[in-house]
Write an enzyme that holds these catalytic residues in place. Sequence first.
Site, PDB file in Angstrom:
ATOM      1  N   SER A 159      13.669  -6.368   5.960  1.00  0.00           N
ATOM      2  CA  SER A 159      14.137  -5.247   5.387  1.00  0.00           C
ATOM      3  C   SER A 159      15.435  -4.941   5.849  1.00  0.00           C
ATOM      4  CB  SER A 159      13.042  -4.050   5.611  1.00  0.00           C
ATOM      5  OG  SER A 159      13.501  -3.177   4.484  1.00  0.00           O
ATOM      6  N   SER A 160      16.366  -5.580   5.754  1.00  0.00           N
ATOM      7  CA  SER A 160      17.670  -5.565   6.016  1.00  0.00           C
ATOM      8  C   SER A 160      18.228  -4.535   5.106  1.00  0.00           C
ATOM      9  CB  SER A 160      18.485  -6.871   5.657  1.00  0.00           C
ATOM     10  OG  SER A 160      18.352  -7.248   4.286  1.00  0.00           O
ATOM     11  N   SER A 161      17.901  -4.256   3.986  1.00  0.00           N
ATOM     12  CA  SER A 161      18.241  -3.087   3.096  1.00  0.00           C
ATOM     13  C   SER A 161      18.032  -1.831   3.862  1.00  0.00           C
ATOM     14  CB  SER A 161      17.700  -3.002   1.656  1.00  0.00           C
ATOM     15  OG  SER A 161      16.132  -3.089   1.542  1.00  0.00           O
TER      16      SER A 161
ATOM     17  N   ASP B   8       9.659   1.224   4.734  1.00  0.00           N
ATOM     18  CA  ASP B   8      10.894   0.493   5.413  1.00  0.00           C
ATOM     19  C   ASP B   8      11.828   1.492   6.128  1.00  0.00           C
ATOM     20  OD1 ASP B   8       9.551  -1.838   4.530  1.00  0.00           O
ATOM     21  OD2 ASP B   8      11.249  -2.229   2.981  1.00  0.00           O
TER      22      ASP B   8
ATOM     23  N   THR C 199       0.512  -1.184   0.051  1.00  0.00           N
ATOM     24  CA  THR C 199       0.047   0.039  -0.059  1.00  0.00           C
ATOM     25  C   THR C 199       1.015   1.339  -0.078  1.00  0.00           C
ATOM     26  OG1 THR C 199       0.029  -0.296   2.512  1.00  0.00           O
ATOM     27  CG2 THR C 199      -1.885  -0.922   1.246  1.00  0.00           C
TER      28      THR C 199
ATOM     29  N   GLU D 211      17.751   3.269  -2.930  1.00  0.00           N
ATOM     30  CA  GLU D 211      17.182   2.038  -3.405  1.00  0.00           C
ATOM     31  C   GLU D 211      16.621   2.303  -4.500  1.00  0.00           C
ATOM     32  OE1 GLU D 211      15.576  -1.737  -1.307  1.00  0.00           O
ATOM     33  OE2 GLU D 211      16.171   0.030  -0.127  1.00  0.00           O
TER      34      GLU D 211
END
Length: 382
Positions: free
Chosen positions: A122-124, A168, A34, A156
Amino acid sequence: MQLDALRRAFLNHYHTEPLLIVSPGRVNLIGEHTDYNEGYVLPGAIDKTIAVALSPSGNDTCEVHALKLQQTDRFQLSTLTRGEGWQNYVRGVVHFLLHNGYQVQGFHAMIDGDIPIGSGLSSSAALEGAFSFGLSELFQLRVAPLELAFIGQQAEHQYVGVRCGIMDQYANIFGKRNQLIRLDCRSLKHVYYPFQFPDYRIVLCNSMVHHSLASSAYNERRQQCEEGVALLKKYHPEVKTLRDVSQAMLHEHIREIPPQIYMRCMYVVEENERVLLAGTCLQEANLEMFGELMYASHTGLQKQYEVSCEELDYLVELTLNREEVIGARMMGGGFGGCTINIVHRDGLEDFKQYMTSQYEKKFHRVPEIYVGQIVEGVHVVD
């Protein structure tokens, strides 16, 4: 993860005391896919983290050691270009700090952590937050929290190639202990809701199916949502994103919208409604209804948005007749990673054994199970 061990490794290698940053992963209780549709999400920071040790290098050179991967990345600020893999999360953050006018200097860094890669935690964003926040602290750049989240998102988009929403990075920066964040992804304003149910635990079941959000499917879903908006705009010029669309509006134009696009849009519209209702459930301490909303979310992700997979569906199916489980659903971009479950503490060990044995029997793969807490967002460790 041992912060003392990271500090000692840095000290032994660089002979200087580092600044230590702890940056959490995130769980999203409800509100999946979303965020890039300017809708609502309900994430929180979780106690699976990335830690970074930092110090100035004294010149133009940046050197970053990823301890678990046994890899090192070196680059110059004056000739900064894209790298490969995990390097781009760091390089992208540095690029956009510089691009936004901040005086980043060369630095040394070591990375450690216990966020399972590809698990949907969400390690990024945790890595991006560690470096955006860490470099701001190290060089006293005073970057505002919301800008830190945007810098991670830009990294990203431009360096990694994933057109992710802001959720995130936002949860990583704004996380609070025992609080969930209901984020309005249009206004970028948030409300905290207490998640204080001492008898229950947030439990993540990792399917051990590893995914990459850079896969074409994630970007394809986003494109399909935009296609739905473009079709509706012809009849409703006020529609800018699916945030502006109602179920009635979709029903009205069911013949003009291709069936697949219709399903994608309907999922997003219904999921936004579920997030708003979930906030009410938390205010009223109605965890049972909250759990029902989680199951409904999974069904939508499975059948309408089609981002689940056989392994995730099975993990959710296993919980349906378990008395200790309040709710479960897949979490994250999809096609692998974790399910998120709310489990009564008295049944926790039975739950873990049951899920592990049944999943291993079917897929010949042992799922990893993590019991988590909602914690503080990215911060300096004294």
